[in-house]
Design a protein around this motif. Structure first.
Motif, PDB file in Angstrom:
ATOM      1  N   ALA A 197       1.109   3.681  -3.293  1.00  0.00           N
ATOM      2  CA  ALA A 197       0.708   5.082  -3.145  1.00  0.00           C
ATOM      3  C   ALA A 197       1.814   6.018  -3.631  1.00  0.00           C
ATOM      4  O   ALA A 197       1.549   6.994  -4.354  1.00  0.00           O
ATOM      5  CB  ALA A 197       0.368   5.377  -1.687  1.00  0.00           C
ATOM      6  N   PHE A 256      -2.859   2.979  -9.498  1.00  0.00           N
ATOM      7  CA  PHE A 256      -2.656   2.436  -8.156  1.00  0.00           C
ATOM      8  C   PHE A 256      -2.906   0.924  -8.140  1.00  0.00           C
ATOM      9  O   PHE A 256      -2.138   0.163  -7.530  1.00  0.00           O
ATOM     10  CB  PHE A 256      -3.592   3.130  -7.167  1.00  0.00           C
ATOM     11  CG  PHE A 256      -3.479   2.610  -5.759  1.00  0.00           C
ATOM     12  CD1 PHE A 256      -2.455   3.020  -4.929  1.00  0.00           C
ATOM     13  CD2 PHE A 256      -4.402   1.695  -5.273  1.00  0.00           C
ATOM     14  CE1 PHE A 256      -2.337   2.529  -3.630  1.00  0.00           C
ATOM     15  CE2 PHE A 256      -4.296   1.194  -3.984  1.00  0.00           C
ATOM     16  CZ  PHE A 256      -3.269   1.624  -3.160  1.00  0.00           C
ATOM     17  N   THR A 308       1.994   5.892  -7.371  1.00  0.00           N
ATOM     18  CA  THR A 308       0.870   6.618  -7.978  1.00  0.00           C
ATOM     19  C   THR A 308       1.140   8.114  -7.997  1.00  0.00           C
ATOM     20  O   THR A 308       0.823   8.802  -8.974  1.00  0.00           O
ATOM     21  CB  THR A 308      -0.428   6.320  -7.209  1.00  0.00           C
ATOM     22  OG1 THR A 308      -0.665   4.913  -7.193  1.00  0.00           O
ATOM     23  CG2 THR A 308      -1.612   7.014  -7.866  1.00  0.00           C
ATOM     24  N   VAL A 309       1.735   8.628  -6.922  1.00  0.00           N
ATOM     25  CA  VAL A 309       2.103  10.049  -6.895  1.00  0.00           C
ATOM     26  C   VAL A 309       3.100  10.360  -8.006  1.00  0.00           C
ATOM     27  O   VAL A 309       2.979  11.369  -8.719  1.00  0.00           O
ATOM     28  CB  VAL A 309       2.686  10.433  -5.519  1.00  0.00           C
ATOM     29  CG1 VAL A 309       3.257  11.850  -5.551  1.00  0.00           C
ATOM     30  CG2 VAL A 309       1.622  10.329  -4.443  1.00  0.00           C
ATOM     31  N   THR A 322      -5.717   7.577 -12.181  1.00  0.00           N
ATOM     32  CA  THR A 322      -4.983   7.455 -10.920  1.00  0.00           C
ATOM     33  C   THR A 322      -5.348   6.159 -10.205  1.00  0.00           C
ATOM     34  O   THR A 322      -4.481   5.444  -9.697  1.00  0.00           O
ATOM     35  CB  THR A 322      -5.293   8.656 -10.012  1.00  0.00           C
ATOM     36  OG1 THR A 322      -4.870   9.861 -10.668  1.00  0.00           O
ATOM     37  CG2 THR A 322      -4.564   8.541  -8.680  1.00  0.00           C
ATOM     38  N   LEU A 337       0.828  -1.208   0.000  1.00  0.00           N
ATOM     39  CA  LEU A 337       0.000   0.000   0.000  1.00  0.00           C
ATOM     40  C   LEU A 337       0.864   1.261   0.000  1.00  0.00           C
ATOM     41  O   LEU A 337       0.583   2.226  -0.725  1.00  0.00           O
ATOM     42  CB  LEU A 337      -0.920   0.002   1.225  1.00  0.00           C
ATOM     43  CG  LEU A 337      -2.008  -1.079   1.238  1.00  0.00           C
ATOM     44  CD1 LEU A 337      -2.760  -1.068   2.556  1.00  0.00           C
ATOM     45  CD2 LEU A 337      -2.978  -0.875   0.077  1.00  0.00           C
ATOM     46  N   ARG A 338       1.953   1.246   0.782  1.00  0.00           N
ATOM     47  CA  ARG A 338       2.841   2.411   0.844  1.00  0.00           C
ATOM     48  C   ARG A 338       3.533   2.656  -0.487  1.00  0.00           C
ATOM     49  O   ARG A 338       3.560   3.783  -1.006  1.00  0.00           O
ATOM     50  CB  ARG A 338       3.886   2.213   1.948  1.00  0.00           C
ATOM     51  CG  ARG A 338       3.369   2.428   3.362  1.00  0.00           C
ATOM     52  CD  ARG A 338       4.419   2.026   4.399  1.00  0.00           C
ATOM     53  NE  ARG A 338       5.753   2.441   3.999  1.00  0.00           N
ATOM     54  CZ  ARG A 338       6.844   1.684   4.123  1.00  0.00           C
ATOM     55  NH1 ARG A 338       6.742   0.453   4.615  1.00  0.00           N
ATOM     56  NH2 ARG A 338       8.020   2.129   3.758  1.00  0.00           N
TER      57      ARG A 338
END
Length: 264
Positions: free
Chosen positions: A61, A198, A64-65, A194, A57-58
């Motif tokens: 994320a 992800f 994705t940024v 987005t 998840l980290r």
């Protein structure tokens, strides 16, 4: 006023459509039936599983940024620019979609590894990327970036340039037009891209394993944990696979919902 009725579908076309649907649905159903539901909470909350999920998840994320920071300008150039080399740029952007992920991992290794094109110089500065959490993020970004670029480029082309031309005619500088007109027009497409980026980052396996390795708590994401558990605890692998499928399903439904809402 005469209403134009849409052309009907040929009857036979429903047969391969149903077979295609079953081809996707049956393996997922088999996965659900194979889960040991009595041990499911225990299997998905083990220390290794929680670490892998948290890391996934980290890093997803963060990837994705990066996709947003790099993909928004890329999609805008592809949709709005008139440069002659745009077909080459578009082909390069889409290349990770057709490359085997392990090939992408090797390419990243020879770019950012200790003896890589860029990594060799970073090594002199004491910066090591390969086989680190940063490598996971870069691998996920590499495979996920095309999803955001494709979604946003399509939204930009659909939106057209009418409002941008009006804003420019009224004296707005290009940056203001982009920030106040272009981005708000394609916000649903950006949101959809987005979410898809992800989801792709969350499920990345091949490039991550090749470029980042499988170090527990450092680079072992959930797909890697599933692969390792398959050899030692099949029940855990099935349970974690179902968890990843559920997460992907929620993400895809959310992306579809945003796309529909944007079209209303």
């Amino acid at each position: 006023m005469t209403r134009v009725r849409p052309a009907g579908l040929p009857t036979w076309i429903h047969v391969p459509a149903i077979i295609g649907g079953l081809f996707v649905a049956l393996p997922l159903l088999s996965l659900i039936l194979a889960v040991d539901w009595r041990r499911f909470p225990e299997l998905v909350t083990s220390e290794a599983s929680v670490q892998a999920l948290t890391l996934s998840l980290r890093t997803a994320a963060a990837a994705t940024v990066l996709c947003i920071l790099l993909g928004v300008p890329m999609a805008t150039v592809l949709a709005r620019s008139t440069l002659r080399f745009l077909p080459v740029l578009r082909a390069l952007v889409l290349l990770p979609l057709v490359l085997p992920p392990v090939v992408g991992g090797i390419a990243l290794l020879y770019t950012f590894g200790r003896r890589g094109l860029i990594g060799e110089h970073l090594e002199l500065l004491g910066i090591r990327i390969a086989f680190s959490t940063t490598a996971v993020v870069l691998a996920q970004t590499f495979v996920a970036l095309p999803f955001l670029v494709m979604s946003l480029e399509g939204a930009l082309r659909t939106a057209g340039t009418r409002y941008e031309v009006v804003a420019a005619t009224l004296g707005a500088p290009p940056t203001t037009v982009f920030r106040r007109v272009t981005l708000p027009l394609v916000l649903p497409g950006l949101a959809s891209g987005t979410v898809l980026a992800f989801a792709r980052a969350l499920g990345e396996f091949g490039a991550t394993l090749t470029f980042a390795g499988s170090l527990q708590g450092v680079t072992r994401t959930l797909p890697l944990e599933i692969y390792l558990q398959r050899e030692t605890d099949a029940d855990a692998a099935v349970a974690l696979s179902l968890l990843l499928v559920a997460a992907a399903l929620v993400i895809v439904v959310a992306a579809r919902g945003r796309r529909i809402a944007g079209g209303l």
